[in-house]
Design a protein around this motif. Structure first.
Motif, short mmCIF file in Angstrom:
data_model
loop_
_atom_site.label_atom_id
_atom_site.label_comp_id
_atom_site.label_asym_id
_atom_site.label_seq_id
_atom_site.Cartn_x
_atom_site.Cartn_y
_atom_site.Cartn_z
N ASP A 176 -0.58 -13.40 8.42
CA ASP A 176 -1.82 -13.45 7.63
C ASP A 176 -3.02 -13.04 8.47
OD1 ASP A 176 -0.45 -14.25 5.40
OD2 ASP A 176 -1.08 -16.35 5.49
N SER A 177 -3.08 -13.55 9.69
CA SER A 177 -4.23 -13.25 10.55
C SER A 177 -4.31 -11.76 10.90
CB SER A 177 -4.15 -14.08 11.84
OG SER A 177 -3.06 -13.66 12.66
N LYS A 178 -3.13 -11.12 11.01
CA LYS A 178 -3.11 -9.70 11.34
C LYS A 178 -3.39 -8.83 10.11
CE LYS A 178 -2.09 -9.93 15.73
NZ LYS A 178 -3.04 -9.42 16.75
N ALA A 179 -2.92 -9.29 8.95
CA ALA A 179 -3.07 -8.47 7.73
C ALA A 179 -4.40 -8.70 7.02
CB ALA A 179 -1.91 -8.77 6.77
N PHE A 180 -4.86 -9.95 7.04
CA PHE A 180 -6.04 -10.28 6.23
C PHE A 180 -7.24 -10.74 7.07
CE2 PHE A 180 -2.24 -11.88 3.71
CZ PHE A 180 -2.08 -10.68 3.05
N GLY A 181 -7.00 -10.94 8.39
CA GLY A 181 -8.08 -11.48 9.22
C GLY A 181 -9.17 -10.46 9.54
N LYS A 234 7.94 -2.84 11.81
CA LYS A 234 6.91 -1.82 11.58
C LYS A 234 5.52 -2.46 11.52
CE LYS A 234 9.71 1.62 9.12
NZ LYS A 234 9.92 2.32 7.83
N PHE A 235 5.44 -3.62 10.89
CA PHE A 235 4.18 -4.36 10.83
C PHE A 235 3.67 -4.66 12.24
CE2 PHE A 235 1.56 -8.08 10.80
CZ PHE A 235 0.90 -8.14 9.58
N LEU A 236 4.57 -5.16 13.09
CA LEU A 236 4.18 -5.52 14.45
C LEU A 236 3.75 -4.31 15.27
CD1 LEU A 236 6.97 -8.14 15.34
CD2 LEU A 236 4.63 -8.57 14.58
N SER A 237 4.27 -3.13 14.92
CA SER A 237 3.90 -1.92 15.66
C SER A 237 2.61 -1.30 15.14
CB SER A 237 5.03 -0.90 15.59
OG SER A 237 5.16 -0.38 14.28
N GLY A 238 2.03 -1.90 14.06
CA GLY A 238 0.77 -1.40 13.52
C GLY A 238 0.91 -0.38 12.42
N ASP A 239 2.12 -0.24 11.87
CA ASP A 239 2.35 0.72 10.80
C ASP A 239 1.54 0.30 9.56
OD1 ASP A 239 4.53 2.90 9.74
OD2 ASP A 239 4.08 1.43 8.18
N ARG A 240 0.64 1.19 9.10
CA ARG A 240 -0.28 0.84 8.03
C ARG A 240 0.46 0.56 6.71
NH1 ARG A 240 -4.19 -2.00 7.57
NH2 ARG A 240 -4.70 -1.16 9.65
N GLU A 241 1.48 1.34 6.41
CA GLU A 241 2.23 1.14 5.17
C GLU A 241 2.91 -0.23 5.16
OE1 GLU A 241 5.86 3.21 2.57
OE2 GLU A 241 5.00 4.25 4.31
N ALA A 242 3.47 -0.63 6.30
CA ALA A 242 4.12 -1.94 6.39
C ALA A 242 3.11 -3.06 6.26
CB ALA A 242 4.88 -2.05 7.71
N ILE A 243 1.95 -2.88 6.88
CA ILE A 243 0.90 -3.91 6.79
C ILE A 243 0.44 -4.07 5.35
CG2 ILE A 243 -1.47 -4.47 7.47
CD1 ILE A 243 -0.86 -3.11 10.17
N ASN A 244 0.27 -2.96 4.65
CA ASN A 244 -0.17 -3.01 3.25
C ASN A 244 0.89 -3.62 2.33
OD1 ASN A 244 -2.61 -1.84 3.93
ND2 ASN A 244 -1.94 0.25 3.45
N SER A 245 2.15 -3.53 2.75
CA SER A 245 3.23 -4.07 1.90
C SER A 245 3.36 -5.58 2.03
CB SER A 245 4.57 -3.41 2.26
OG SER A 245 5.02 -3.84 3.54
#
Length: 264
Positions: free
Chosen positions: A259-264, A228-239
């Protein structure tokens, strides 16, 4: 749904199994060239449907059906044979259907639509957690892997996101680049078998795609935070909090990218 196919002719069995996989992709299908092996499986696993050849060397499909019905009186029997003259005898054991060889998709689907004992084909929900430690849940319950290496093997296949892995690659990950000897190959096969047994116990073994010298996972059958993170799902990224597959050292190499995708 547990389905068995029995035919003492290997190529006929292989053809039947391919058709069954097309018709009922969510079923757990086991194929046997031996009636004894099929009976042994049915004694240990509730079997919903049995596709049986009628003429076999050491027994007949009619006799095998009678034995299977003693184990589970609600098993659906579907005969697959090249001899139409057996039809009347087949129905004497209350068969759900009768298919002439070679089995075709339309014939299998027709037989499936007229089962004596309808089977609800509801697929268990498989949820995989990769952020922090790796865990697997089936219908909300944790899936226990008796062997730590078999759990790590499944974790790595999930990590590869559907990409096929050779047995040599898997051995190098699980055994930290030890020489790929015949002994190590046997250890790996034992681990693979243990993983498949665990998945099969939860009726989700079809998650793993097995081909010659190749293993992968069917990502469409997994609810995974990483995917889900890789597909850009906001909830997964926030988790994601900076931890990924913490059980395993090889997971560290992915953290920088996440890290680069979530916090960059």
């Amino acid at each position: 749904m547990n389905v068995i196919a029995v035919d003492d002719e290997f190529f006929a069995l292989n053809d039947l199994t391919e058709v069954l996989n097309e018709c009922i992709p969510n079923a757990d299908i086991k194929s046997f060239t031996s009636a004894d092996a099929a009976i042994s499986f049915a004694k240990k696993n509730k079997t919903d449907i049995a596709f049986l050849d009628i003429e076999m060397d050491n027994t007949t499909g009619i006799q095998l059906a009678s034995q299977l019905l003693k184990i589970n009186e609600r098993i659906n029997i579907i005969f697959v044979t090249g001899y139409s003259e057996y039809a009347l005898e087949a129905f004497s054991v209350y068969a759900s259907g009768y298919i002439l060889k070679p089995a075709e998709k339309k014939s299998v689907l027709a037989a499936m639509s007229k089962l004596r004992y309808p089977v609800e084909n509801v697929r268990p929900c498989v949820k995989v957690k990769t952020f922090s430690n790796f865990e697997v849940y089936v219908d909300g319950m944790p899936l226990h892997f008796p062997r730590a290496k078999s759990k790590e093997l499944f974790a790595y296949l999930v990590h590869k996101n559907g990409t096929g892995c050779s047995l040599k690659e898997l051995a190098s990950v699980l055994f930290e680049d030890k020489e790929y000897t015949s002994s190590l190959q046997k250890q790996l096969q034992t681990i693979i078998a243990a993983m498949m047994k665990t998945l099969s116990s939860a009726n989700v073994s079809d998650i793993v795609i097995k081909r010659y010298n190749h293993l992968s996972v069917d990502t469409s059958k997994i609810d995974c935070d990483y995917y889900k993170f890789l597909s850009g799902d906001r909830e997964a990224i926030n988790s994601y909090t900076g931890e990924y597959m913490m059980n395993y050292s090889w997971g560290e190499f992915t953290i920088g990218y996440l890290d680069s995708k979530a916090f960059g």
